[in-house]
Scaffold this active site. Structure first.
Site, mmCIF file in Angstrom:
data_model
loop_
_atom_site.group_PDB
_atom_site.id
_atom_site.type_symbol
_atom_site.label_atom_id
_atom_site.label_comp_id
_atom_site.label_asym_id
_atom_site.label_seq_id
_atom_site.Cartn_x
_atom_site.Cartn_y
_atom_site.Cartn_z
ATOM 1 N N THR A 27 -2.778 0.229 -2.807
ATOM 2 C CA THR A 27 -3.465 1.291 -3.554
ATOM 3 C C THR A 27 -3.182 2.590 -2.815
ATOM 4 O O THR A 27 -2.623 2.577 -1.715
ATOM 5 C CB THR A 27 -4.993 1.063 -3.566
ATOM 6 O OG1 THR A 27 -5.470 1.149 -2.214
ATOM 7 C CG2 THR A 27 -5.373 -0.286 -4.133
ATOM 8 N N VAL A 86 -4.850 -1.324 6.743
ATOM 9 C CA VAL A 86 -5.160 0.104 6.726
ATOM 10 C C VAL A 86 -3.873 0.904 6.518
ATOM 11 O O VAL A 86 -2.915 0.782 7.280
ATOM 12 C CB VAL A 86 -5.870 0.528 8.039
ATOM 13 C CG1 VAL A 86 -6.161 2.029 8.022
ATOM 14 C CG2 VAL A 86 -7.155 -0.264 8.217
ATOM 15 N N LYS A 87 -3.897 1.701 5.446
ATOM 16 C CA LYS A 87 -2.699 2.471 5.089
ATOM 17 C C LYS A 87 -2.818 3.869 5.711
ATOM 18 O O LYS A 87 -3.814 4.575 5.507
ATOM 19 C CB LYS A 87 -2.630 2.570 3.572
ATOM 20 C CG LYS A 87 -1.249 2.778 3.018
ATOM 21 C CD LYS A 87 -1.329 2.640 1.503
ATOM 22 C CE LYS A 87 -0.004 2.791 0.860
ATOM 23 N NZ LYS A 87 -0.141 2.970 -0.594
ATOM 24 N N VAL A 88 -1.794 4.233 6.462
ATOM 25 C CA VAL A 88 -1.844 5.463 7.260
ATOM 26 C C VAL A 88 -0.586 6.290 6.977
ATOM 27 O O VAL A 88 0.522 5.743 6.972
ATOM 28 C CB VAL A 88 -1.886 5.101 8.777
ATOM 29 C CG1 VAL A 88 -1.927 6.342 9.643
ATOM 30 C CG2 VAL A 88 -3.068 4.188 9.081
#
Ligand code: E4P
Length: 218
Positions: A27, A86-88
């Site tokens: 997402t 966790v998207k960073v």
């Protein structure tokens, strides 16, 4: 190659999951906004709902752009479910945050990657996934697929373990091209996954088989 669906739409996620070939979900804040999801608690509830549908990795993106903020937000996201990644974003503070998450065992997806150099930084920081944005590169008249190939070559030569997640996919054709060029994962909308079924000879062949069966069996 793993298949992720690139959406925050629960119906699309369910439909892809029912195919039995779905390995995860990505997402981003734009996709969440498209579903009208706003406010911390609604956003968190929505991530939990996605994680209940799909047991595989679900990327949830941080909004903070400073190290401290990303770490706080990432830890909170990681607590929502065991399968949160966790998207960073690929920025200086982002690489620092990914290194920290690697140290404390939180899986990460380094997003907004547009060059092999950025992919090296993501791998050095220990990112679980690196997300080169194929479609957006193609939009600027560069070759997104070539980037997948270059990253795959570099990672193989250097022995990096980060998985290459081909993102910003806009067609079914790009999925097989990404596989051929060394992507470990593709993430794409439901329409691109469904497009993979299409071949006129399959439809013609099936129609003939069924017609021949009906001739003798009514
Ligand atoms: C990937 O994780 C991103 O959410 C996504 O693939 C971006 O795709 P877009 O270029 O179609 O917005």
């Amino acid at each position: 190659m793993k298949f992720f669906i690139d959406t925050a739409n629960l119906n699309d996620i369910r439909e892809a999951a029912e195919l039995g070939i779905l390995d995860g979900v990505t997402t981003n804040p734009s996709l969440m906004a498209k579903e009208g999801i706003s406010g911390q608690s609604n956003i968190e509830k929505h991530y939990k709902a996605i994680c209940e549908i799909v047991p595989g990795d679900v990327s949830a993106e941080v909004i903070a752009t400073d190290f401290k903020g990303m770490v706080e937000e990432g830890k909170r996201l990681a607590e929502l479910a065991d399968n949160i990644v966790v998207k960073v974003p690929m920025i200086k503070e982002g690489v620092k945050a990914i290194s920290h998450f690697t140290e404390i065992g939180i899986p990460t997806n380094c997003t907004l990657v547009f060059s092999a150099a950025q992919a090296i930084l993501a791998a050095k920081a220990g990112a679980t996934y690196v997300s080169p944005f194929i479609g957006r590169i193609d939009d600027t008249n560069w070759d997104g697929m070539k980037l997948i190939k270059h990253i795959a070559e570099i990672y193989a030569i250097q022995g990096y373990e980060t998985e290459i997640l081909a993102a910003s996919i806009r067609s079914s054709r790009q999925i097989s091209d990404a596989a051929r060029n060394g992507a470990d994962v593709v993430t794409c909308p439901l329409s691109s996954i469904m497009g993979m079924f299409n071949h006129p000879l399959t439809d013609i062949g099936l129609e003939k088989f069924l017609a021949d069966y009906r001739k003798l069996n009514g």
